[in-house]
Design an enzyme around this catalytic site. Structure first.
Site, PDB file in Angstrom:
ATOM      1  N   ASP A   1       0.750  -1.225  -0.294  1.00  0.00           N
ATOM      2  CA  ASP A   1       0.150  -0.029  -0.059  1.00  0.00           C
ATOM      3  C   ASP A   1       0.908   1.332  -0.091  1.00  0.00           C
ATOM      4  O   ASP A   1       1.226   1.716  -1.196  1.00  0.00           O
ATOM      5  CB  ASP A   1      -0.908  -0.103   1.189  1.00  0.00           C
TER       6      ASP A   1
ATOM      7  N   LYS B   1      -1.702  -2.011  -4.480  1.00  0.00           N
ATOM      8  CA  LYS B   1      -2.516  -1.018  -4.519  1.00  0.00           C
ATOM      9  C   LYS B   1      -1.693   0.435  -4.477  1.00  0.00           C
ATOM     10  O   LYS B   1      -1.232   1.117  -3.844  1.00  0.00           O
ATOM     11  CB  LYS B   1      -3.131  -0.798  -2.915  1.00  0.00           C
TER      12      LYS B   1
END
Ligand code: PRP
Length: 208
Positions: free
Chosen positions: A126, A154
């Site tokens: 992330d 992500k």
């Protein structure tokens, strides 16, 4: 993906979980994408002539990647890639949905990994703070090679610039749970990757 490569657990393709989450990626989609990734890794590592005494070390980053690592190891087995497993534990989220920005190393590898081919196995990237930290930490151990494989990439969450060598599935901005990933240590056991609804984690704990 051939049927032989598919784990045979007779789970239904659509599973219903609590109303607090919605399926984003099913276990079957994860297996298909992981099998494809394992094929690519097998092709790329042919140059290293991997054997039992010169295997690919899968570094499972606990806790989140324990299920992904187990599946990846078996898909690599299907491709004839000899692996050994090491476990490392890093944490930066605690029970929050946002990174603290500070990585705590809770467990180091057990065996020496100098001159070994290392593959960091992560469930999700992330902000990329954890993976950047782990890459630097492991590079200092002087491996023969160091690569990264990540189930869920992500890109919208990046706080540091980092390229994943083997990103399996790219996902949009959302807080995900299941298939090893948690919210306050719950939900790791879900078969699918699910999005936890905002209303749920924004509620005061007393109302959960
Ligand atoms: C999660 C996940 C990764 C990291 C990714 O770990 O397993 O290691 O966060 O996030 P980042 O790219 O923003 O650094 P977490 O700290 O939640 O620990 P856990 O794996 O034990 O759940």
């Amino acid at each position: 993906m051939s049927d032989a490569a598919t784990p045979t657990a007779a789970a239904p393709p659509v599973r219903n979980y609590a109303m607090s989450c919605k399926t984003l990626v099913t276990q079957e989609q994860i297996w298909a994408a992981t099998a494809k990734c394992a094929k690519q890794i097998a092709a790329d590592y042919r140059q290293y002539n991997l054997t039992e005494s010169n295997p690919l070390y899968l570094l499972c980053v606990l806790k989140g990647s324990f299920i992904f690592t187990a599946d990846l190891a078996r898909f690599l087995c299907d491709e004839g890639v000899p692996v050994k497993l090491e476990f490392i534990c890093a944490s930066s989220y605690g029970s929050d949905v946002k990174t603290s920005g500070e990585v705590r190393l809770l467990l180091d590898v057990r065996d020496p990994v100098e001159d070994r081919h290392l593959m960091i196995v992560e469930d999700i990237v992330d902000s990329a703070i954890t993976l950047q930290y782990l890459k630097r930490f492991l590079q200092a151990k002087k491996p023969a090679s160091l690569k990264t494989v990540v189930l869920l990439d992500k890109p919208s969450g990046r706080k540091v610039s980092l390229e994943v060598d083997y990103p399996v599935i790219t996902i949009p901005h959302a807080f995900v749970i299941g298939y090893g990933m948690d919210f306050a240590e719950s939900y790791r056991e879900l078969r699918d990757v699910c999005v936890l609804k905002k209303e749920y984690y924004e509620k005061p704990a007393s109302k959960l």
